[in-house]
Design a protein around this motif. Structure first.
Motif, short mmCIF file in Angstrom:
data_model
loop_
_atom_site.label_atom_id
_atom_site.label_comp_id
_atom_site.label_asym_id
_atom_site.label_seq_id
_atom_site.Cartn_x
_atom_site.Cartn_y
_atom_site.Cartn_z
N GLN A 55 -2.58 -3.10 -3.97
CA GLN A 55 -3.54 -2.61 -2.97
C GLN A 55 -2.88 -1.57 -2.06
OE1 GLN A 55 -6.82 -3.41 -2.93
NE2 GLN A 55 -6.96 -1.77 -1.42
N PHE A 56 -1.62 -1.82 -1.69
CA PHE A 56 -0.90 -0.83 -0.88
C PHE A 56 -0.82 0.52 -1.62
CE2 PHE A 56 1.71 -4.53 1.04
CZ PHE A 56 0.66 -4.81 1.91
N ALA A 57 -0.51 0.45 -2.91
CA ALA A 57 -0.38 1.68 -3.70
C ALA A 57 -1.70 2.42 -3.77
CB ALA A 57 0.13 1.34 -5.10
N VAL A 71 -2.43 3.10 -10.19
CA VAL A 71 -2.16 1.70 -10.50
C VAL A 71 -2.57 1.45 -11.95
CG1 VAL A 71 -2.61 -0.70 -9.87
CG2 VAL A 71 -2.59 1.07 -8.11
N ASP A 72 -1.72 0.72 -12.67
CA ASP A 72 -1.99 0.49 -14.09
C ASP A 72 -3.30 -0.25 -14.31
OD1 ASP A 72 0.34 1.70 -14.73
OD2 ASP A 72 1.51 -0.13 -14.88
N GLU A 73 -3.61 -1.22 -13.48
CA GLU A 73 -4.81 -2.03 -13.66
C GLU A 73 -6.02 -1.24 -13.20
OE1 GLU A 73 -4.00 -5.56 -11.54
OE2 GLU A 73 -2.39 -6.20 -12.87
N GLY A 74 -6.50 -0.38 -14.15
CA GLY A 74 -7.63 0.49 -13.84
C GLY A 74 -8.96 -0.16 -14.10
N PRO A 75 -10.02 0.65 -14.19
CA PRO A 75 -11.38 0.10 -14.38
C PRO A 75 -11.53 -0.70 -15.67
CG PRO A 75 -11.45 2.40 -13.66
CD PRO A 75 -10.03 2.11 -13.95
N ILE A 76 -10.90 -0.19 -16.76
CA ILE A 76 -11.05 -0.91 -18.03
C ILE A 76 -10.41 -2.29 -17.93
CG2 ILE A 76 -10.42 -0.88 -20.47
CD1 ILE A 76 -10.50 2.14 -20.38
N TYR A 133 -6.88 -5.64 -23.52
CA TYR A 133 -6.82 -6.19 -22.16
C TYR A 133 -7.51 -7.56 -22.11
CZ TYR A 133 -4.91 -2.26 -19.49
OH TYR A 133 -4.08 -1.32 -18.94
N PHE A 134 -8.64 -7.65 -22.78
CA PHE A 134 -9.40 -8.90 -22.75
C PHE A 134 -8.60 -10.05 -23.34
CE2 PHE A 134 -12.21 -11.84 -25.02
CZ PHE A 134 -12.98 -12.32 -23.97
N LEU A 135 -8.00 -9.83 -24.49
CA LEU A 135 -7.22 -10.89 -25.11
C LEU A 135 -5.99 -11.26 -24.27
CD1 LEU A 135 -7.38 -9.72 -28.83
CD2 LEU A 135 -8.55 -11.68 -27.83
N SER A 136 -5.36 -10.25 -23.66
CA SER A 136 -4.19 -10.54 -22.83
C SER A 136 -4.56 -11.34 -21.60
CB SER A 136 -3.50 -9.23 -22.43
OG SER A 136 -3.06 -8.52 -23.57
N TRP A 137 -5.64 -10.92 -20.91
CA TRP A 137 -6.05 -11.65 -19.72
C TRP A 137 -6.52 -13.06 -20.05
CZ3 TRP A 137 -4.10 -10.46 -15.51
CH2 TRP A 137 -3.99 -9.15 -15.05
N LYS A 154 12.77 -7.44 -1.28
CA LYS A 154 11.44 -8.02 -1.14
C LYS A 154 11.35 -9.31 -1.94
CE LYS A 154 9.81 -5.03 -4.84
NZ LYS A 154 8.89 -3.99 -5.22
N GLU A 155 10.44 -10.18 -1.50
CA GLU A 155 10.14 -11.42 -2.20
C GLU A 155 8.67 -11.40 -2.56
OE1 GLU A 155 12.81 -14.95 -0.79
OE2 GLU A 155 11.54 -14.25 0.80
N LYS A 156 8.42 -11.61 -3.84
CA LYS A 156 7.06 -11.44 -4.34
C LYS A 156 6.65 -12.60 -5.22
CE LYS A 156 7.22 -6.42 -4.57
NZ LYS A 156 7.03 -5.26 -5.42
N THR A 157 5.36 -12.73 -5.40
CA THR A 157 4.82 -13.53 -6.48
C THR A 157 4.27 -12.56 -7.50
OG1 THR A 157 2.65 -13.62 -5.48
CG2 THR A 157 4.16 -15.38 -4.90
N THR A 158 4.33 -12.94 -8.76
CA THR A 158 3.89 -12.05 -9.83
C THR A 158 2.58 -12.52 -10.42
OG1 THR A 158 5.21 -13.33 -11.37
CG2 THR A 158 6.25 -11.41 -10.39
N GLU A 159 1.65 -12.96 -9.61
CA GLU A 159 0.37 -13.42 -10.10
C GLU A 159 -0.50 -12.24 -10.48
OE1 GLU A 159 -1.35 -15.81 -7.16
OE2 GLU A 159 0.37 -17.11 -6.90
N PRO A 160 -1.29 -12.35 -11.52
CA PRO A 160 -2.23 -11.29 -11.85
C PRO A 160 -3.26 -11.13 -10.74
CG PRO A 160 -1.95 -12.83 -13.66
CD PRO A 160 -1.32 -13.45 -12.46
N LEU A 161 -3.93 -9.99 -10.75
CA LEU A 161 -4.93 -9.73 -9.73
C LEU A 161 -6.09 -10.71 -9.83
CD1 LEU A 161 -5.03 -5.85 -9.82
CD2 LEU A 161 -3.99 -7.30 -8.09
N SER A 162 -6.35 -11.12 -11.07
CA SER A 162 -7.50 -12.01 -11.26
C SER A 162 -7.28 -13.38 -10.67
CB SER A 162 -7.78 -12.15 -12.76
OG SER A 162 -6.67 -12.72 -13.37
N GLN A 163 -6.03 -13.69 -10.25
CA GLN A 163 -5.73 -15.03 -9.78
C GLN A 163 -5.65 -15.12 -8.26
OE1 GLN A 163 -5.95 -17.04 -12.21
NE2 GLN A 163 -6.07 -15.32 -13.62
N GLN A 164 -6.09 -14.09 -7.56
CA GLN A 164 -5.98 -14.14 -6.10
C GLN A 164 -6.79 -15.29 -5.52
OE1 GLN A 164 -6.58 -10.44 -4.16
NE2 GLN A 164 -5.64 -9.25 -5.82
N THR A 165 -7.86 -15.64 -6.20
CA THR A 165 -8.73 -16.70 -5.68
C THR A 165 -8.08 -18.06 -5.75
OG1 THR A 165 -9.72 -16.90 -7.86
CG2 THR A 165 -10.78 -15.39 -6.33
#
Length: 1482
Positions: A173-175, A182-187, A282-286, A369-380
Motif C-alpha cells: 500500500q505504501f508503494a 506493485v506486482d499484485e495488479g488487477p489480474i 494466479y488463481f491456482l497459486s492463490w 524492518k520486521e514484517k509478516t509475509t501474508e498475502p494481501l488476501s489474508q488481511q481479514t
C-alpha cells in the motif's frame, strides 16, 4: 552482519569484491535484499529473530521516492554518514518523521576533514532530530568487524519489542501511494477474488464445505467402487449377479444422477476455463496458498488450545513434537516463513558509498524492518488471529512472535537451558509454570505427550482440503456425465481439454482415488484421448516411470529433485491416490530413449494405517501399489528412513504388487532409492532388489536382471534445521548420479523393446484395473505372509547363488593357472584348441554339478516353509526358471572367460615375440642413424626418423607369423561399388554386365562395334581406312588399362589392407582418362572397360586382403602400440644422439683443451733446454751479451746498433726468438714429444672413464656427476683439467652412464686420431709458439737476462752475474756521442769513457769521487787498465756512425779524437773478447 559464524558468503555488492569498484551505471536506486533466519542455536545466530535487510545503492538524496518507500516500509533505518550539510540534515529529519527508529553511524575521518564547516553528529543535531543516545554510533577508528558487532548489539537491544512490525500488505500500500508499481495488479486481484468466492463457506469447517460443495467425493463414490469390485468378481466366477448388490448399485446411481454442479465448482471451472493463462496461474497459486493457510490456522488453533490446557494443568510439553504437529499441517513445506502466518523480522541496510570524496556528500541509508509475509488476501485474518490468541491468554503483540511474549496478566522470561531447552518462566512464583523443553529427563512435573502428532499411524484428517480435491471433483463430474448424459453440459464436455491443459502446464493428473480406491475410467480415457490429439502423431511414444514409496518416503520431493515436477506433497492430512505428470522430452533424449513423452507416476499416502477399522486400508494400499506397478516400465522404490514406518507392511505391499504384476504378464525394471540410509531402509532395499531380480529372470525382458537394477543412497536436505543453513553438497551429486542411472536404464530398454503409444497405455491401464477389480491374482489383497516368505526365499536364493559363483570363481582361477603354465613354444593351434575344449567341457560339468546342488537346496527350503509349500506350484517354476537361467548364464560366462584367458595368453605371447623382433630391428636402425648423424653432423628431423621407423615396422609386420583366419570375398563389395557408380552416371541399363565380375578373364579387352554409335559406324564405312576408329579406341583402352594396372600394383605394395576407396578411386581415374580422350564411343565402352578393370583388380585386391586378413585382434593390438613404439624409437634415437653429441661436446670443450694443455705445457721448457744444450751463449748473461755484441759488429749496421742502444730488452728478446724459430725449423724432436704426451694423457682419460663407470650398468642418471668424477680422477693424476664449462646446465642430461661412457671413449679415440694427424703435419712456428703455455724465448730470456740495472750515465748494462749483488759494474761504457741526450743534460757529469776522453780533449768536469757520491751503487774507475781496451769497441762504432748518430739524435756530430779513428773492426772485436775473457777469469 548477515554473514554469521559458519557462512562466508557476501550478501551485498561492495568495493572489496571483484569488480566492486566499477562505476555505477544502472544500479543507482536499486534495492538489494538479504535475510537472516535464526537456527535456534544462540552460539551461531547473529540475531534471535528473523530479519530482512535491504540496501539502497547510490546516493539516497538522489532517489527520494525509493528512500520514502523504504522509510515507511521498514522497522528501522541505519544511516552511514560523513560530513552532513543542511540538505542532508533535512532529509534525515524527514526519515525520522516517517520512521520511529533511526540509527546514525559517524564514519567521518576527522583528520581529513578538520576544517569542515558543518559538524556531524553533535549535540545540536541530536536535539534537533530528537535522537536518543543509543541511536548514535561513533564509527570513526573502528574496523569493519568492530563496527558490525556494535551495530548488531544496538539492533539486538531494540529487538523484538522496540521495533514496529510492517506487513507486506502495508508495504504494498505504501508503494502504491507514492506511485511505485506493485506486482499484485488487477489480474492478480481478480484471481484472488475468485478464490474467495470458491472458498466461501469454508469457515464453517472443511467437512461441511466438502459435503456441500464437493459431494461426489463422499461415501457414495466409495460404496460404488466396492459394489463394482464385487460385481466384477461375480462375473469372473461366472455366477449370477447378486440382486441385492444390483439394487444397491442402482440406488447409488439414481442418487448420483440427481447431482447438480455446486456454486463453488461452477466458479472453479469457470476460473480455469478462462483464456487468460496468467489469470489461471494466479488463481491456482492463490487457491493453493489460501487452502494451506486455512488448514494451518485450524491446526494452529487446535494446538494453541491444547497448550492453554497444558498450561493450566502444569504439564510439560515436548517442543520437538509440538513443532512436528505444526509442520504436519496441510501444505507445510518445512518452513514457517513460507506459509504467511508466521512473523518475520526484517531489516533494510544502506551502506556508505566507498567512492565518496570530500566534495561529494552522498547519503547512504540502511534500514531494518520486521514484517509478516501474508498475502494481501489474508488481511481479514489478522483480527481472527488476535481473537484466537486472546482466547488462549497469550498476547502476540502485533503478531511479533508466537508463544514469545506473555499476556497482560503474565510477565515471562525466556531462558536458554541445557540440551537446547527453552522455558517460559513466570515472574510470579505463586502461579503455575509453562515449560517447553526437549529434555525428557525433567522430573516432578506431569508431562503431556504429543506422540500422536508424529506417529506414522496418524489418520489423515478428513477436514484437510487441497486443490487436488477440486480437480478430483472435476473428474467425477465428467464421469457422472458419461454415466448419465442428461446431467452434463457443454462445459462438462470441455473438462478433458481443461485437464489436458493443466497436465501440460505441470499439474499432475489423478489416475486413482486412493481414498475411495476407485478410478474414473471414462474420464481418464477422454483426457488421454485429448492428450493424444494435442501431441503430434509421431510424438506419442511413452515410457512410464513410477516412484513407489510409503507415505513417509517424500515421493514428491524426490521426483521434484530428479525432474523438476511438482506433485502434491503428503503431510498426513491430505488425500491418497496415484498421480501422473507428463514430461515432453527434448530431441536428444527422444533419440536415445526412443520415446517422446515420459510419464511420471507418484503413489501418495501408501501404507498410512487408518485408525478407522471400517476402512480397508491394507486392501487399498495393495490396490494402489499393484495398479501403479502394472502401469510402469520403470519402478523406482523409495525407501524411507522414518523410524515409525511399518517394515513388514511396506515390504509386503511392494512384494505383493510385483508378484501380482508378474502373474499378470509384465514386469518393470526396478531401481532403488534409499534416503538417509539406515538398517531398515537398506535391508528393505536389498530384499526388494532380490525379489525384482528373481522375477526379472523369468521374464523375456532381461535375462540379466543384475544389470538393470541398483541401489543409490542419498542423504537429502530434509533434516536441515533452518533455511539459512547450507545444504550438503553430496546431496546434489547423489541425485545427479541416480538420475544418470535412470536415464541409462531408459536407454537400455529402448534397445530391447519399443515404447508404446498413448492408446496402448490407456488399454494397459484399463486391463490392469479390471484385473484388480476382479482380483485375478492368486495372492489376495489382504495377504502379507506370502510376500514376506517369498522375499526371504529370494534373499536365500541370492545367498546360494553367490556361493555357486564363488565356487566357480575358484575353479576358474585354477583353470587360468593351468592355461598360463603352457609354454610359449607350445602354442600350436591344435594343442591349444584341445586344451580349451577340455576346459570348457570340465567347466560345463562343474556348473551342472553346482546347479544340481542349488536345485536340491531350493526344493528343500520350499517344502520346509509351510507358506511356500502351499504355493509351490507358483513359486517352484519361478525358482527353477531362475536356476536354469543361472546355469546358462554361468556356463556362458565361464566359457567366455576361458576363451578370453586363452586369447590373452596367446596374444601376450605373440606381443612379446613381436616386440622382441621389433626391438632388435630398432636397435640396429638406431645405431645406424646415430652413426649417420655423427658422420654428417646434421640433426635428423622427426619426419626422417618416422620414415625409418615405418620401414622397420613394415618389414617386421610383413614377416611376422599370424594365425590364419577366415577371409572375406571382396567381389560383392567391388560389385556393389560399381553398381552405385553406374547408377550415379545414369547407366542402369547395363546392370546385367555386372555378372561378369568374379569370373575368370582369359582374354584381353577388345573393342567391338557395340562400343560405337550408328552414325559413327556408318561414317567409317565410306572412309578408306574404316578400321581406324577401332584402333584408336583400342589404343585408348590399352593406355587406361596400363595406368590402372600400375595403380593396382602401387596399392598392393602398400602395407595396408584393401579398402573400398581403392575401387572408387580406380573408377574415377577411368572416367578422367576417358574425358581427356577425343574418341567418340558409346556408354557401353565405358561400362565394359570398368567391368574389365574391376574384374581384373578383384584378384589382386583379394590377395592383398588375404595377406592382411590375419589375427585381427592381435593386429589391432599391435597397431595400437605403433604410436607408442614410434615414440620410443624417436626417443631412443634422440637420447643416443644427444648422448653422442654431449660426449663430443665434453671432449671438445673440456677434454681436448685439457689434452692440448697437457701436451704443450712442458714443450716450451724442453725446446729452451735443447737450445741451451746446442748454443753455449745461452748459459750465462755475459756470454749471451758477448755474442750479441760480436754479432752486431760483424753485421756492422747502424740500425742494429741503434735498436740495441735504445731498446736493449726487446732487442735481446728478438734475437732469442729468432734463435727459437730457427731451432724449431730444424728440429725433429717436436713431433715425438707431442705424440708421447698425447698417448700418456689419452691413457689417463680412459682409465678415469672406466674407473668412474665401474659397477654401473644401464642406469639412467645425470651426466654431470659422471663427468665431474672423471675430472676429479684426472686431477688426481696431476692433470690440470679445464672444466669451467661444467658449472652451467649444459651437461646436465639424463642418459645411461655405460652408454655415455662408451660414447666418451669413442670420442676420445677419435680425438686422438685427429691430433695425431695434426701433429704429423708441418708446424707453423708462430702459431705453435702462441699455443705454448711457456714460451721458450721467454724462458731463455730469463736465463740470460742478467741484472736489470743500466749505467745511469751511458745506459750500459750491468755485467754482474751474482744474485743479490749490491754494486753494479758495466764493462763497456758508451761514449756520450752515442747517447740520445746532450752533455749538458747530465749536469756536466760524464761516465768513465767520457772522462778518459776529456783527458785528451776537454777539461775535466768532475772527478770520479763525485760520481761515487752521486751513484754509490755503481763502480766508476777510469784508471782501470781494461777501460781503454773495452772502450775500443764503442769508439770504433762511434767513429763509424758518428754522423748517423748526430742525425738520429738531431745534434752536432761528436768531436772524435784522431786516435779513435785508427781503431779497426778486428781491434774492436779483440778488445771485446779480452774484456769478457778477463771478466770470466776474475
Amino acid at each position: 552482519m548477515l554473514r554469521g559464524v559458519t557462512s562466508s558468503c557476501q550478501t551485498f555488492l561492495h568495493r572489496g569484491m571483484e569488480g566492486g569498484q566499477l562505476p555505477k551505471r544502472l544500479s543507482g536506486g536499486l534495492v538489494e535484499i538479504g535475510w537472516h533466519l535464526p537456527t535456534g542455536d544462540s552460539t551461531k545466530d547473529v540475531f534471535p529473530v528473523p530479519l530482512v535487510f535491504s540496501n539502497l545503492r547510490g546516493d539516497a538524496s538522489a532517489h527520494e521516492k525509493c528512500l520514502t518507500f523504504l522509510c515507511k516500509a521498514s522497522s528501522a533505518i541505519v544511516v552511514f554518514c560523513g560530513n552532513l550539510k543542511e540538505k542532508e540534515k533535512l532529509l534525515l529529519a524527514s526519515c525520522k518523521d516517517t520512521n520511529s527508529k533511526l540509527i546514525l553511524i559517524d564514519l567521518l575521518d576527522t583528520e581529513r576533514n578538520g576544517s569542515r564547516v558543518v559538524g556531524f553528529v553533535d549535540e545540536n543535531l541530536e536535539k534537533y532530530m530528537g535522537l536518543p543516545e543509543e541511536s548514535v554510533i561513533q564509527g570513526r577508528g573502528l574496523s569493519e568487524d568492530a563496527l558490525a558487532s556494535k551495530l548488531c548489539d544496538t539492533l539486538k537491544h531494540l529487538l523484538p519489542d522496540r521495533l514496529k512490525l510492517i506487513t507486506l500488505e502495508e508495504a504494498a500500500q505504501f508503494a502504491a501511494d507514492i506511485g511505485l508499481n506493485v506486482d499484485e495488479g488487477p489480474i492478480c486481484q481478480k484471481a484472488m477474488a475468485s478464490v474467495e468466492e470458491v472458498l466461501k463457506g469454508l469457515d464453517e469447517g472443511s467437512d461441511e464445505y466438502r459435503r456441500k460443495q464437493l459431494p461426489l467425493q463422499g461415501p457414495l463414490w466409495s460404496k460404488l467402487a466396492e459394489l463394482e469390485k464385487a460385481e466384477s468378481k461375480q462375473r469372473k466366477e461366472r455366477t449370477e449377479i447378486d440382486p441385492q448388490l444390483q439394487k444397491e448399485k442402482n440406488d447409488i446411481m439414481a442418487e448420483l444422477r440427481s447431482y447438480k454442479m455446486t456454486p463453488a465448482m461452477k466458479i472453479f471451472t469457470d476460473a480455469l476455463f478462462t483464456k487468460d493463462k496468467v489469470k489461471r496461474a494466479y488463481f491456482l497459486s492463490w487457491l493453493t496458498l489460501r487452502l494451506k493457510k486455512t488448514t494451518k490456522q485450524n491446526k494452529t488453533k487446535d494446538l494453541l488450545t491444547n497448550l492453554q490446557t497444558v498450561k493450566k494443568e502444569s504439564m510439560l510439553v515436548d517442543l520437538d513434537k509440538l513443532e512436528q504437529r505444526v509442520k504436519d499441517t496441510p501444505g507445510d513445506t518445512g518452513s514457517i516463513f513460507q506459509e504467511g502466518t508466521e512473523i518475520q523480522s526484517a531489516g533494510l541496510n544502506l551502506q556508505l558509498s566507498e567512492q565518496q570524496s570530500e566534495g561529494s556528500h552522498q547519503l547512504k541509508v540502511s534500514e531494518s524492518k520486521e514484517k509478516t509475509t501474508e498475502p494481501l488476501s489474508q488481511q481479514t485474518d489478522h483480527q481472527h488471529d488476535a481473537n484466537m490468541a486472546q482466547e488462549i491468554s497469550i498476547t502476540l503483540n502485533e503478531k511479533e512472535n508466537e508463544l514469545n511474549s506473555a499476556s497482560e496478566d503474565q510477565s515471562c522470561l525466556l531462558e536458554s537451558g541445557e540440551n537446547s531447552t527453552l522455558r517460559f518462566k513466570e515472574k510470579k512464583p505463586n502461579e503455575s509454570e509453562l515449560t517447553l523443553t526437549t529434555d525428557n529427563s525433567t522430573s516432578g512435573t506431569q508431562q503431556m505427550s504429543l506422540d500422536d502428532c508424529a506417529d506414522p499411524s496418524y489418520e489423515p484428517d478428513t477436514c484437510a482440503l487441497g486443490p487436488e480435491h477440486f480437480l478430483r471433483e472435476i473428474g467425477l463430474i465428467f464421469e457422472l456425465a458419461y454415466i448419465s448424459p442428461s446431467s452434463g453440459s457443454q462445459n462438462v464436455l470441455r473438462l478433458p481439454s481443461l485437464a489436458t491443459d493443466l497436465l501440460l502446464y505441470g499439474i499432475p493428473l489423478e489416475l486413482m482415488d486412493g481414498d475411495a480406491s476407485n478410478i474414473p475410467i471414462q474420464w481418464l480415457g477422454c483426457v488421454f484421448g485429448e492428450l493424444k490429439r494435442r501431441l503430434p502423431q509421431e510424438q506419442c511414444r511413452t515410457r512410464v516411470l513410477t516412484n513407489l514409496g510409503d507415505y513417509n518416503a517424500r515421493n514428491a520431493e524426490i521426483l521434484s529433485a530428479l525432474f523438476g515436477v511438482k506433485f502434491p506433497e503428503w503431510k498426513k492430512q491430505t488425500s491418497r491416490g496415484v498421480y501422473m505428470a507428463a514430461l515432453c522430452l527434448p530431441e536428444n533424449l527422444r533419440k536415445d530413449m526412443k520415446c517422446d513423452v515420459l510419464l511420471l507416476i507418484e503413489v501418495r499416502g501408501l501404507c498410512s494405517v487408518s485408525l478407522d477399522s471400517k476402512r480397508n486400508i491394507l486392501g487399498n494400499d495393495n490396490e494402489m501399489a499393484t495398479f501403479a506397478t502394472g502401469l510402469s516400465d520403470f519402478l523406482m522404490h523409495s525407501m524411507s528412513s522414518h523410524p515409525g514406518s511399518d517394515f513388514e507392511t511396506n515390504l509386503s505391499v511392494r512384494v505383493n504388487a510385483l508378484l501380482r504384476i508378474k502373474e499378470y504378464g509384465s514386469m518393470p525394471f526396478c531401481q532403488f532409492f534409499v534416503q538417509n540410509e539406515n538398517v531398515n531402509s537398506k535391508l528393505q532395499a536389498s530384499q526388494l532388489r532380490y525379489v525384482s531380480q528373481v522375477l526379472l529372470q523369468t521374464s523375456n525382458i532381461d535375462k540379466d536382471g543384475k544389470t538393470t537394477s541398483c541401489t543409490v543412497s542419498v542423504k537429502g536436505p530434509w533434516n536441515k534445521m533452518s533455511l539459512s543453513e547450507p545444504v550438503d553438497t553430496d546431496y546434489s551429486g547423489d541425485v545427479l548420479k541416480f538420475k544418470e542411472i535412470l536415464f541409462e536404464a531408459l536407454k537400455r530398454s529402448a534397445a530391447k523393446a519399443e515404447a508404446p503409444v498413448l492408446p496402448e497405455f490407456m488399454r494397459r491401464l484399463c486391463s490392469v484395473w479390471d484385473a484388480i477389480k476382479e482380483e485375478s491374482f492368486s495372492i489376495g489383497l489382504q495377504n502379507t505372509d506370502i510376500a514376506l516368505a517369498f522375499s526371504l526365499l529370494c534373499t536365500e536364493f541370492f545367498y546360494w547363488e553367490n556361493n555357486l559363483l564363488d565356487n566357480m570363481k575358484s575353479w576358474l582361477t585354477g583353470a587360468t593357472k593351468k592355461n598360463f603354465t603352457t609354454k610359449g613354444e607350445a602354442l600350436d593351434a591344435s594343442i591349444q584348441n584341445d586344451l580349451l575344449s577340455e576346459l570348457k567341457k570340465e567347466a560345463s560339468e562343474e556348473v551342472k554339478a553346482e546347479v544340481n546342488k542349488l536345485r536340491s537346496i531350493a526344493e528343500t527350503y520350499v517344502m520346509k516353509e509351510e507358506t511356500l509349500k502351499m504355493r509351490s506350484d507358483k513359486f517352484m517354476p519361478i525358482l527353477m526358471s531362475n536356476i536354469d537361467n543361472l546355469q546358462d548364464r554361468v556356463t556362458e560366462e565361464i566359457t567366455e572367460r576361458l576363451e578370453a584367458v586363452y586369447e590373452s595368453h596367446y596374444s601376450s605371447t605373440q606381443l612379446k615375440k613381436f616386440k622382441a623382433l621389433l626391438g632388435e630391428e630398432q636397435e640396429s636402425k638406431v645405431d645406424a642413424l646415430v652413426e649417420k648423424s655423427k658422420t654428417t653432423k646434421i640433426l635428423l628431423q622427426d619426419a626422417e626418423i618416422e620414415d625409418e621407423f615405418e620401414a622397420v615396422w613394415d618389414k617386421i609386420l610383413s614377416n611376422f607369423e599370424f594365425r590364419p583366419s577366415e577371409t572375406e570375398d571382396i567381389t560383392p563389395r567391388v560389385e556393389d561399388i560399381l553398381r552405385q557408380n553406374l547408377i550415379s552416371r545414369g547407366l542402369q541399363k547395363h546392370m546385367k554386365k555386372l555378372e561378369m565380375i568374379g569370373q575368370n578373364q582369359n582374354s584381353d579387352f577388345q573393342v567391338c562395334d557395340e562400343h560405337f554409335g550408328y552414325r559413327s559406324r556408318l561414317k567409317q564405312m565410306f572412309e578408306d581406312n574404316n578400321k581406324q576408329h577401332k584402333v584408336e579406341a583400342q589404343q585408348v583402352a590399352n593406355n587406361i588399362i596400363e595406368e590402372c594396372k600400375q595403380y593396382i600394383a602401387d596399392k598392393c605394395n602398400k602395407p595396408a589392407d584393401f579398402s573400398d576407396g581403392y575401387i572408387t578411386e580406380l573408377l574415377q581415374n577411368v572416367e578422367k582418362s576417358l574425358n581427356e580422350k577425343s574418341v567418340e564411343t558409346r556408354s557401353a565402352f565405358e561400362v565394359d572397360l570398368k567391368v574389365y578393370l574391376c574384374n581384373a583388380s578383384c584378384q589382386d585386391f583379394q590377395n592383398l586382403h588375404n595377406r592382411y586378413a590375419k589375427d585381427a585382434e592381435l593386429l589391432t593390438c599391435i597397431t595400437k602400440r605403433k604410436g607408442m613404439d614410434l615414440a620410443e624409437f624417436i626417443y631412443d634415437f634422440r637420447k643416443r644422439d644427444q648422448c653422442q653429441r654431449m660426449a663430443q661436446a665434453f671432449i671438445s670443450m673440456v677434454i681436448k683443451p685439457t689434452v692440448l694443455d697437457y701436451i704443450n705445457r712442458p714443450l716450451g721448457i724442453s725446446i729452451a733446454e735443447e737450445i741451451q744444450r746446442k748454443a753455449q751463449q745461452y748459459h750465462s748473461s755475459q756470454a749471451f751479451h758477448q755474442s750479441l755484441l760480436e754479432e752486431m759488429i760483424k753485421e756492422d749496421q747502424f740500425e742494429v746498433f741503434l735498436e740495441y742502444l735504445l731498446f736493449y730488452d726487446n732487442f735481446r728478446l728478438r734475437k732469442i726468438q729468432e734463435t727459437v724459430t730457427a731451432h724449431l725449423t730444424e728440429s725433429t724432436n717436436l713431433g715425438q714429444w707431442r705424440h708421447q704426451r698425447l698417448c700418456e694423457i689419452v691413457g689417463k682419460i680412459e682409465e678415469a672413464v672406466n674407473e668412474s663407470t665401474e659397477g654401473i650398468s644401464g642406469v639412467l642418471n645425470d651426466t654431470k656427476p659422471l663427468l665431474e668424477r672423471v675430472c676429479l680422477t684426472l686431477e688426481k693424476g696431476d692433470v690440470n683439467v679445464i672444466r669451467t664449462c661444467l658449472t652451467g646446465p649444459l651437461f646436465s642430461i639424463t642418459v645411461e652412464w655405460n652408454r655415455f661412457a662408451k660414447c666418451l671413449l669413442e670420442s676420445v679415440a677419435a680425438m686422438q686420431m685427429d691430433l695425431d694427424q695434426e701433429f704429423s703435419k708441418n708446424v707453423d712456428t708462430t702459431q705453435f709458439l702462441n699455443c705454448l703455455p711457456v714460451q721458450p724465448q721467454d724462458y731463455l730470456f730469463k736465463k740470460v737476462k742478467g741484472c736489470d740495472k743500466q749505467c745511469p750515465l751511458c745506459r750500459a748494462p750491468c755485467e754482474e752475474e751474482d744474485m743479490g749483488h749490491e754494486g753494479h759494474n758495466a764493462l763497456l761504457h758508451r761514449p756520450k756521442g752515442m747517447q740520445p741526450y746532450a752533455s749538458s743534460s747530465v749536469s756536466c757529469i760524464s761516465c768513465p769513457e767520457s772522462m778518459s776522453e776529456d783527458k785528451d780533449t776537454h777539461d775535466t768536469s768532475t772527478t770520479s769521487s763525485v760520481l761515487h757520491s752521486l751513484y754509490p751503487d755503481w763502480s766508476f774507475s777510469p784508471d782501470n787498465t781494461n777501460s781503454s781496451k773495452a772502450s775500443d769497441y764503442w769508439r770504433y762504432v762511434l767513429v763509424k756512425f758518428n754522423e748517423r748518430f748526430a742525425q738520429e739524435f738531431k745534434r752536432e756530430p761528436t768531436k772524435i779524437p784522431e786516435e779513435w779513428r785508427k781503431i779497426t773492426q778486428e781491434q774492436a772485436l779483440n778488445s771485446l773478447k779480452e774484456v769478457f775473457l778477463t771478466r770470466t777469469s776474475v
